[in-house]
Design a protein around this motif. Structure first.
Motif, PDB file in Angstrom:
ATOM      1  N   ALA A 177       0.942  -1.585  -0.191  1.00 48.77           N
ATOM      2  CA  ALA A 177      -0.030   0.286  -0.124  1.00 48.77           C
ATOM      3  C   ALA A 177       0.928   1.457   0.322  1.00 48.77           C
ATOM      4  O   ALA A 177       1.819   1.319   0.524  1.00 48.77           O
ATOM      5  CB  ALA A 177      -0.605   0.074   1.197  1.00 48.77           C
ATOM      6  N   ILE A 178       0.321   2.188  -0.577  1.00 46.95           N
ATOM      7  CA  ILE A 178       1.489   4.079  -0.674  1.00 46.95           C
ATOM      8  C   ILE A 178       1.019   4.262  -0.426  1.00 46.95           C
ATOM      9  O   ILE A 178      -0.549   4.783  -0.810  1.00 46.95           O
ATOM     10  CB  ILE A 178       2.080   3.674  -2.338  1.00 46.95           C
ATOM     11  N   ASP A 183       2.430  15.932  -4.089  1.00 46.02           N
ATOM     12  CA  ASP A 183       2.864  16.883  -4.309  1.00 46.02           C
ATOM     13  C   ASP A 183       3.524  15.884  -5.583  1.00 46.02           C
ATOM     14  O   ASP A 183       3.832  15.032  -5.985  1.00 46.02           O
ATOM     15  CB  ASP A 183       3.677  17.672  -3.514  1.00 46.02           C
ATOM     16  N   ALA A 184       4.732  17.038  -5.734  1.00 49.25           N
ATOM     17  CA  ALA A 184       5.268  16.671  -7.017  1.00 49.25           C
ATOM     18  C   ALA A 184       6.115  15.787  -7.266  1.00 49.25           C
ATOM     19  O   ALA A 184       6.159  14.657  -7.776  1.00 49.25           O
ATOM     20  CB  ALA A 184       6.310  18.417  -7.509  1.00 49.25           C
ATOM     21  N   PHE A 185       6.868  15.963  -5.901  1.00 51.71           N
ATOM     22  CA  PHE A 185       8.068  14.901  -6.001  1.00 51.71           C
ATOM     23  C   PHE A 185       7.202  13.161  -5.392  1.00 51.71           C
ATOM     24  O   PHE A 185       7.095  12.440  -6.306  1.00 51.71           O
ATOM     25  CB  PHE A 185       8.583  14.597  -4.451  1.00 51.71           C
ATOM     26  N   GLY A 186       5.982  13.374  -4.833  1.00 50.42           N
ATOM     27  CA  GLY A 186       5.026  12.443  -3.959  1.00 50.42           C
ATOM     28  C   GLY A 186       4.409  11.582  -5.839  1.00 50.42           C
ATOM     29  O   GLY A 186       4.617  10.317  -6.359  1.00 50.42           O
ATOM     30  N   ARG A 187       3.906  12.465  -6.559  1.00 56.76           N
ATOM     31  CA  ARG A 187       3.321  12.102  -8.175  1.00 56.76           C
ATOM     32  C   ARG A 187       4.075  10.942  -8.905  1.00 56.76           C
ATOM     33  O   ARG A 187       4.448  10.455  -9.035  1.00 56.76           O
ATOM     34  CB  ARG A 187       3.177  13.255  -8.492  1.00 56.76           C
ATOM     35  N   ALA A 189       7.887   9.801  -7.865  1.00 56.23           N
ATOM     36  CA  ALA A 189       7.591   8.827  -6.808  1.00 56.23           C
ATOM     37  C   ALA A 189       7.007   7.482  -7.480  1.00 56.23           C
ATOM     38  O   ALA A 189       7.339   6.664  -7.420  1.00 56.23           O
ATOM     39  CB  ALA A 189       7.363   8.956  -5.546  1.00 56.23           C
ATOM     40  N   VAL A 190       5.378   7.804  -7.148  1.00 55.52           N
ATOM     41  CA  VAL A 190       4.596   6.799  -7.548  1.00 55.52           C
ATOM     42  C   VAL A 190       4.107   6.635  -8.655  1.00 55.52           C
ATOM     43  O   VAL A 190       4.521   5.276  -9.162  1.00 55.52           O
ATOM     44  CB  VAL A 190       3.435   7.354  -6.961  1.00 55.52           C
ATOM     45  N   PRO A 233       5.191   4.931   3.015  1.00 57.72           N
ATOM     46  CA  PRO A 233       4.364   5.996   3.459  1.00 57.72           C
ATOM     47  C   PRO A 233       5.453   7.146   3.499  1.00 57.72           C
ATOM     48  O   PRO A 233       5.600   7.635   3.869  1.00 57.72           O
ATOM     49  CB  PRO A 233       5.109   5.318   4.914  1.00 57.72           C
ATOM     50  N   GLY A 234       4.681   8.095   2.606  1.00 60.15           N
ATOM     51  CA  GLY A 234       5.535   9.141   1.899  1.00 60.15           C
ATOM     52  C   GLY A 234       6.357   9.330   1.988  1.00 60.15           C
ATOM     53  O   GLY A 234       7.708   8.617   2.057  1.00 60.15           O
TER      54      GLY A 234
END
Lengths: 392, 285
Positions: A177-178, A183-187, A189-190, A233-234
């Motif tokens: 589970a992610i 935000d830009a980096f989170g998107r 990374a996914v 997680p994040g």
């Protein structure tokens, strides 16, 4: 009175003239554009600390010997405060007024985006060690010959992310589970990790949170109902502390993360089962086992006159910092020039440097370096695995 | 699904009580001084960091740390009122500007003192209660209990003591209260210090549940203002209810919608209340 003043000025001018022009010693001019204050300053602060220490050590040893002549290093590292405008102003001054050819930073993508077009105008006359994530897609593209990115890319063949996904697969993980910051980096990374998980045959479920979120209980309850093997997680400690603590209360006890410190695991050591995290270097342990690290820590404390070494921030030194100043000096020695940017770059791309990290660049300037994977178990036992370039 | 909804209902009420205590501080200070003091969020921030610092650095037991922090933050509130807000009484714009300036100074001092590195405190009470599949951390229940009790005591203090009735009288008609012998200056300073102490308490409770960063004050201040306006300025029990309403909306909302909407529920309810009941849910028509 007026006559005596004129006489004084004339004699002063004559004295200066007789003394002749002061010839400054030619120096290797390095610039550094990093945020040292402001909310995103931890990366840049540590990078500038490392560069200052490296320059001090090189200069104290007499400078860099290139073609039989010794050159001191002149480092200019103003504070961008994380502002692209400040970064651009500072870079312009460095290139146009000070004629610097070697730039460390920026680490922040917003600053890189603010200076990239200007820097392209100096392609062929400049080398920029930019750890910014936004720099990675530009490596090797026309007009970006000036660009080197010292940090290994997560999902590159030798990237830590690739290694860590494979590690999860070998542990038998089927579902991850992610819970990622929206935000830009989170998107980003996914985007890059979903392909890696798919290749490894691991199913993912993705949830997003905003930076202001503190209570994750609802989304964590939904995740717990899906029964994942691991939670990803994040990427910031501010979120990780809350997520890890609240997740363990709901029975989610296995974590896997590619950014963030071991702090949340240590803080919740009684309730986690497994916490797998990428660490550029675990300085607390390396100080005991690696004489180079022990010496660095002692030198750091002496130079900055501090009692405590910033162990939590030190892994950030793998950005454009301490090792890269020495690497650059070594490349100049091999190239036999401090001004021939192309020759220096060629040497940088062909060398492997063994400093705080073992590191090199690939053919387009992407960094490849040693790193560590931490596995924290219930109770706080930590197992570190060192991965060196080419060792997989 | 029912377990998830029940869990989030309880969670929302408890988290909402944290908003409620700040709403109470906002309601009291603005009712008495005529100014919405945005620095109350910064007082909460200071309370949170001081609690963590006392507990982690000096090993001060959490209950004692809470008492010390409430005293210290009350003192900060008192000094701020005497030096700054005394000059902005009943002047909304001036008070707002001064309070925003004070927020900047306090946040900068927190940055300088404790840096932007996130900090985290061990919960005073670890573990969870599980009833019928609904999981609630023990520390959250304790926090909810403490905060509801404090609101109840404040209500009793305001309705059953001379000082409390004087405060109500002043809020309704300052001139008449002054003519009846209410020491209005001291009353205003006292309420400002009490409001700050409530925020110190909110900070202490926050610190034992969530991680600390220097930006938390602004968010909780916003929720507190929303809660106070939802209830109607001056309503003690209403402030708690307003905070809980926001907490429940966030808890239940996040079961069905992404967390991105969390900060919108309070504002949405506020718009509706301002449209149809401008004096607030607990205010007179």
């Amino acid at each position: 009175m007026r006559q005596s003043l004129l006489n004084f000025l004339a004699s002063a001018a004559l004295s200066l003239g007789l003394a002749g022009p002061v010839v400054a010693q030619e120096a290797i001019k390095i610039g550094q554009i990093e945020a040292q204050t402001g909310p995103s300053s931890s990366l840049g602060f540590m990078a500038t600390q490392g560069a200052k220490l490296a320059v001090h050590q090189i200069n104290q040893a007499g400078g860099v010997e290139v073609g039989g002549k010794k050159y001191p290093i002149d480092l200019d590292s103003p504070d961008t405060q994380g502002s692209p405008q400040q970064g651009l102003i500072q870079l312009k001054k460095m290139l146009e007024q000070d004629h610097r050819k070697y730039i460390l930073g920026p680490t922040l993508s917003n600053v890189f985006n603010g200076v990239r077009e200007y820097a392209r105008g100096y392609d062929g006359k400049l080398l920029m060690f930019a750890p910014a994530t936004a720099a990675h897609p530009e490596l090797g593209k026309p007009g970006y010959g000036f660009l080197l990115r010292p940090v290994v890319f997560d999902t590159a063949p030798e990237g830590f992310g690739t290694y860590m996904v494979e590690m999860l697969r070998s542990k038998g993980a089927k579902k991850v589970a992610i819970l990622m910051q929206n935000d830009a980096f989170g998107r980003f990374a996914v985007d890059i990790y979903k392909d890696s998980f798919a290749k490894a045959g691991i199913e993912i479920q993705t949830h997003w949170f905003e930076a202001s979120t503190k209570d994750y209980s609802a989304v964590l309850a939904r995740i717990a109902a899906w029964k994942p093997d691991y939670l990803f997680p994040g990427y910031t400690d501010a979120a990780l502390y809350d997520i890890v603590q609240q997740a363990t209360q709901l029975g989610l006890t296995k974590f896997w993360l590619v950014r963030g410190s071991l702090g949340p695991a240590i803080r919740n050591k009684a309730s986690i089962d497994e916490y797998i995290a990428y660490m550029p270097k675990y300085f607390e342990e390396a100080e005991k086992t690696d004489p180079k690290v022990a010496k660095f820590i002692k030198d750091y404390k002496d130079f900055f006159k501090v009692k405590d070494f910033p162990y939590d921030l030190a892994p950030l030194l793998n950005m454009a910092s301490y090792d890269h100043v020495f690497m650059l000096a070594e490349a100049m020695k091999r190239a036999g020039s401090i001004n021939d940017v192309a020759a220096v770059k060629k040497e940088l791309l062909s060398m492997t440097y063994d400093g705080l990290w073992v590191q090199k660049f690939d053919s387009v300037g992407g960094g490849i370096h040693s790193y560590e994977i931490a596995e924290v178990r219930r109770g706080g036992a930590i197992k570190m695995t060192l991965v060196k370039p080419g060792s997989k | 699904m029912m377990q998830l909804i029940a869990g989030q209902l309880i969670n929302g009420i408890i988290v909402g009580s944290l908003y409620g205590i700040i709403a109470l501080a906002v309601s009291l200070t603005s009712g008495i001084t005529g100014v919405v003091n945005f620095a109350l969020g910064a007082f909460m921030l200071v309370g949170a960091y001081l609690t963590w610092h006392l507990n982690e650095t000096y090993s001060v037991a959490f209950p004692f740390a809470v008492i010390l922090v409430m005293g210290a933050v009350a003192l900060i509130g008192l000094v701020a009122d005497v030096l700054l807000f005394r000059h902005t009484r009943n002047n909304l714009i001036n008070g707002l500007i001064v309070s925003i300036g004070l927020v900047s100074v306090i946040v900068a001092l927190v940055h300088m003192t404790w840096t932007s590195t996130p900090q985290n405190m061990q919960p005073f009470v670890a573990g969870v209660f599980t009833v019928g599949g609904v999981i609630v951390p023990k520390m959250k229940l304790l926090m909810g209990g403490v905060l509801v009790s404090i609101v109840g005591l404040t209500y009793l203090g305001l309705t059953r003591t001379w000082m409390g009735r004087a405060a109500y009288a002043y809020a309704q008609n300052p001139e008449a209260a002054a003519l009846m012998g209410v020491a209005t200056g001291r009353l205003q300073v006292g309420v400002a210090a009490f409001g700050a102490a409530l925020c110190g308490l909110a900070g202490s409770m926050y610190a034992t549940l969530y991680s600390l960063t220097p930006d938390i004050g602004a968010l909780y201040m916003l929720k507190g203002v929303e809660g106070a306006l939802l209830a109607g300025i001056g309503s003690v029990i209403g402030a708690l209810f307003g905070g809980m309403l926001i907490g429940v909306a966030e808890g239940l909302g996040s079961v069905f919608l992404p967390l991105a909407f969390n900060d919108a529920y309070g504002l949405l309810m506020l718009v509706l209340v301002l449209l149809f009941r401008p004096a607030g849910l607990f205010g007179g028509r």
